[in-house]
Design a protein around this motif. Sequence first.
Motif, mmCIF file in Angstrom:
data_model
loop_
_atom_site.group_PDB
_atom_site.id
_atom_site.type_symbol
_atom_site.label_atom_id
_atom_site.label_comp_id
_atom_site.label_asym_id
_atom_site.label_seq_id
_atom_site.Cartn_x
_atom_site.Cartn_y
_atom_site.Cartn_z
ATOM 1 N N VAL A 23 0.768 -1.208 0.039
ATOM 2 C CA VAL A 23 0.027 0.087 -0.153
ATOM 3 C C VAL A 23 0.745 1.195 -0.062
ATOM 4 O O VAL A 23 0.605 2.136 -0.688
ATOM 5 C CB VAL A 23 -1.030 0.053 1.184
ATOM 6 N N SER A 78 2.615 1.778 -3.591
ATOM 7 C CA SER A 78 1.507 2.422 -4.426
ATOM 8 C C SER A 78 1.097 3.827 -4.179
ATOM 9 O O SER A 78 1.215 4.614 -5.279
ATOM 10 C CB SER A 78 0.276 1.576 -4.570
ATOM 11 N N ALA A 79 1.176 4.376 -2.860
ATOM 12 C CA ALA A 79 0.805 5.860 -2.593
ATOM 13 C C ALA A 79 2.111 6.765 -3.015
ATOM 14 O O ALA A 79 1.897 7.580 -3.510
ATOM 15 C CB ALA A 79 0.764 5.851 -1.152
ATOM 16 N N LEU A 138 -2.175 -4.777 -1.439
ATOM 17 C CA LEU A 138 -3.507 -4.418 -2.043
ATOM 18 C C LEU A 138 -4.246 -5.563 -2.800
ATOM 19 O O LEU A 138 -5.506 -5.203 -3.004
ATOM 20 C CB LEU A 138 -3.334 -3.427 -3.122
#
Lengths: 502, 110
Positions: free
Chosen positions: B25, B28-29, B102
Amino acid sequence: MLDEHLVLLPIVIPLMGAAVGLVLHNHPKWQRLVTWLAITISLSFTGLLMWRVFGVQETIVLFVGGWAAPAGITLVADPLSALMAFMSQLVLWGGITYGLGCKDKCARYPTFFPLFLTLAVGLTGTMLTGDLFNLFVFIELLVISGTVLTALSDDHFGPEAALKYFYISLFAAIFLLLASGSLYVSYGTLNMADLAQRIAADPNQPLLGMAAAALMATFMIKSAVVPFHFWQPDFHTAAPTPVHAVLSSVVVKVGIYGFIRMTTLLFIDYSHTIQTVLLVMGAFGVFFGGLGAVGTYDAKRMLAYSTLGQLGFILVGIGWGTPLALAAALIYAFNHSLIKAAMLMLAGSVGSRAPVKTANFDKITGLGKVTLPAGILFLLGGMALAGLPPTNGFISKFTLFQSGVEAEAYTSLAVIGVGSLITLVYVGRAFQRIWWEPMPEGVEPKPYGDRLIAPAILICLCIILGLWGWPLLQTTTQVTIWLSSPDHYIQAVLDTAVLAAH
Amino acid sequence: MELLIALAIGAMFGIGIFQLLRRNVIRSAIGLIIISNAINLFLLSAGAYEGVAVAYLDAVGQRSDALPQVLVLTAIVISMGGFATVLAMLYVISARYKTSDLDDVKRLRH
């Protein structure tokens, strides 16, 4: 002087309402009152704006801060923008009214209603703005408010839905920035009127194609057109009812507005290519959305898939591109907003009667027995969605098919004709599952659910527009006359700028 | 300079999209942040070639265009708000789903 500030009011009033609402976060009753008053006043000013644009027939252009176009920030209420803004405010009013009477825990969260009002600001601003960069700003405001409202949801999986929506919408925003950057490099302006003029004068800039493609991608993600739809059904399963009633009906129309602006103002020279793409995707969407809706397990998810199908019809209308087809697409967009918002509210209100709030068909089978008024409204709304008289859905389908016959596009006409029959199947199935079948043993529905005032008003509007359709017909005809030449828009903005400069 | 900026934008887009598609996560942010910075660089480079002449006018001796810099500032502020929202949501999700992957965040699909 004061007249032109009318276009600012639908944006500023909800913004002020949101600020006051945040100050009143310890006083929920006052906050609710302020929110409802703000949206009602702003709706009535949007109505006044409508009357000025259509009744008096003048386009209101405001240069915020006094810097004339193309240099400053421009807000334009031309017929298309005024109609779209009015439609948005009407459904937002319905959504907030529903939110006030809904039993969700998230509606008692102190920032719920202020966020709803900033959503209204973003949506109305998107329709009224006159340059591309402000379009980006308003769309971001819209997306962030919508995301937080979804993440607040009572549903345990709310944040997942919000995350999917936000990632994909951030991508759309990035594409929009790419498009504005490319257009700025090529033409040195971001004002839509000025841009349209310069693109028409010099259509061979190398970055123009990229800008058009990036804008198409943006608006397709916004409208959940079929290959870009994947976030939408998940999102609508988990969002709170008042929020997704707004997001699935009017927020998806941002893309429709964008496509109409692209084909009639910005990229006139390439409009034929764009229209072909929209026609193919629309016809595909009619089938995909319809079949997806037939195969789902959840009433809200079914209506979300149905939005994909209904947007397909609108895109086919824009794809045909004749004046009558554009008018039909606008009528369809307006009517679909009312119908879909009401239907989602009804599905949500039945779901709120379930022991644990849900819209899963297996859990709400027969639950409609306790709310017969919702059943009657759902039946009327379903007739409107399927396009049966005497509802407004009939008028929108009728004008669309008529425009197809006139445009002699018989293949696509046959495709959407078959596609529209699917609507009848899934609406009938939902009605049968919720209201017709007996309630299983041992289920104890809650005695109170969400209030039905907002969907009742919206369904009444649907019936009224079905029986007395000529005002909408006349309005959209006026819009298509305005859209028939990009010079109308360009002159309205730039001539006012010349006047303002002196 | 033009080539260098073009290459930098391209590289940042590539890295950003690669990171965005990772399963973690946080990665990806970070991918989102890198992509939006690539866009900001693109907008900035839209303002001037070689820091002197305005792009479209092609005139020599003028200062570089200030408007794209304003656009970049606005875009930075907006994306900051966006990332705060994303990080808050990722925090809630990783707490509720007990995962930082994710691919496990798919309970809405049946």
